[in-house]
Design a protein around this motif. Structure first.
Motif, short mmCIF file in Angstrom:
data_model
loop_
_atom_site.label_atom_id
_atom_site.label_comp_id
_atom_site.label_asym_id
_atom_site.label_seq_id
_atom_site.Cartn_x
_atom_site.Cartn_y
_atom_site.Cartn_z
N ARG A 1 -1.69 9.61 3.33
CA ARG A 1 -2.44 8.12 3.87
C ARG A 1 -2.49 7.10 2.92
O ARG A 1 -2.27 5.92 3.15
CB ARG A 1 -3.66 8.59 4.46
CG ARG A 1 -3.52 9.49 5.91
CD ARG A 1 -5.01 9.78 6.37
NE ARG A 1 -4.82 10.65 7.44
CZ ARG A 1 -5.61 11.02 8.27
NH1 ARG A 1 -6.85 11.06 7.76
NH2 ARG A 1 -5.43 12.06 9.42
N ARG A 2 -2.73 7.39 1.54
CA ARG A 2 -2.94 6.56 0.51
C ARG A 2 -1.37 6.11 0.23
O ARG A 2 -1.38 4.83 -0.17
CB ARG A 2 -3.55 7.11 -0.68
CG ARG A 2 -5.15 7.41 -0.53
CD ARG A 2 -5.63 8.18 -1.48
NE ARG A 2 -6.99 8.67 -1.20
CZ ARG A 2 -7.89 9.28 -1.92
NH1 ARG A 2 -7.41 10.17 -2.82
NH2 ARG A 2 -9.23 9.60 -1.61
N PHE A 3 -0.65 7.12 0.21
CA PHE A 3 0.89 6.54 -0.07
C PHE A 3 1.37 5.80 1.10
O PHE A 3 2.07 4.62 0.78
CB PHE A 3 1.58 7.73 0.02
CG PHE A 3 3.22 7.55 0.13
CD1 PHE A 3 4.05 6.79 -0.63
CD2 PHE A 3 3.80 7.46 1.39
CE1 PHE A 3 5.25 6.47 -0.37
CE2 PHE A 3 5.04 7.52 1.59
CZ PHE A 3 5.77 6.67 0.75
N LEU A 4 0.81 5.77 2.36
CA LEU A 4 1.22 4.94 3.31
C LEU A 4 0.89 3.36 3.20
O LEU A 4 1.68 2.42 3.56
CB LEU A 4 0.68 5.56 4.57
CG LEU A 4 1.55 4.85 6.04
CD1 LEU A 4 2.84 5.02 6.03
CD2 LEU A 4 0.77 5.76 7.15
N LEU A 5 -0.64 3.35 2.72
CA LEU A 5 -0.98 2.07 2.33
C LEU A 5 -0.19 1.43 1.23
O LEU A 5 0.35 0.26 1.34
CB LEU A 5 -2.29 2.40 1.79
CG LEU A 5 -3.39 2.38 2.54
CD1 LEU A 5 -4.76 2.74 1.99
CD2 LEU A 5 -3.59 1.22 3.64
#
Length: 272
Positions: A135-139
């Protein structure tokens, strides 16, 4: 004209617009085999002979001539956006590349510092919180695509429609766009409509997944990685991919398309 990301058989039997993370290694090997009767020994992305590529200066006149003539069957392949972005994360961010190093050198350390992403290591069995880190990568992916910071978007997570549009915008036209999820059916349709020097039996073709075995395996079903915020980001990034290529945004676990691709619609919307 310029046709980045385009490959063509030496026999000019078929033209392919590469879309990363959409079975491109397997497709490239099939194209190579259809000319030479053998697969390329190595990663097809590294080949410098036996296949025309726009990235090779000597191939550009042949590719441009064939695209203009519209005699070779021209195609590409797409994939469910949920599965594709997950694959990009596990391969390019969490995984170790073929050269034994992390992707793009210091990219992963930068993501750890700026976005708090953890990816584990071979030494600890890639033990990390996959959901939180994804989810942090998606940001980060959204920032690169929407704001072009802290870097330009990478080809492995930029939208499929963007890759496919460059070919249309520069004067090309697709005869086929098929789904990774029904690969054999789509690839057979391409082969059946092409005049290849060597026949290809898809049942005998191995899957050339160059990233497999170099990183962690996905531990959860697809939907587990996408909370409400993640799905909002996915829609913001890949709305055209969902709509044009008929993928189900509402159910991340439904990897199959919900209908057929309308080629006229694709050319009209992506050729603007």
């Amino acid at each position: 004209m310029a046709f980045p990301g385009v490959w063509m058989t030496k026999s000019e039997s078929m033209i392919y617009r590469v879309v990363p993370k959409c079975a491109c290694s397997t497709i490239g090997q099939i194209m190579f085999y259809s000319d030479h009767g053998a697969f390329y020994d190595g990663d097809i992305h590294d080949s410098r002979a036996g296949l025309h590529k726009w990235s090779q200066d000597e191939s550009q006149p042949a590719i441009e001539r064939a695209v203009r003539a519209r005699e070779a069957l021209t195609f590409t392949c797409v994939r469910n956006p949920y599965a594709r972005i997950l694959s990009s994360f596990f391969d390019k961010i969490a995984g170790i590349q073929r050269n034994g190093r992390r992707y793009r050198g210091n990219l992963v350390p930068q993501l750890a510092q700026r976005y708090g992403i953890e990816v584990g290591s071979p030494e600890n069995g890639f033990d990390f919180d996959q959901i939180a880190s994804f989810r942090r990568f998606l940001l980060f992916a959204r920032d690169t695509i929407r704001f072009r910071r802290p870097m330009e978007p990478d080809i492995h997570w930029s939208a499929m429609s963007g890759h496919i549009a460059t070919f249309i915008a520069n004067g090309g036209r697709y005869d086929r766009i098929f789904f990774t999820e029904t690969f054999n059916e789509g690839m057979q349709d391409v082969l059946s409509a092409s005049r290849t020097p060597v026949a290809v039996d898809l049942a005998e073709v191995p899957r050339f997944n160059e990233s497999e075995g170099h990183g962690p395996r996905r531990a959860h079903k697809v939907s587990a990685y996408f909370d409400d915020l993640s799905r909002h980001l996915i829609w913001d990034i890949y709305k055209d991919d969902f709509q044009l290529f008929r993928y189900d945004f509402d159910d991340p676990d439904n990897k199959l398309p919900t209908g057929k691709i309308d080629l006229d619609e694709v050319h009209a919307k992506l050729g603007r």
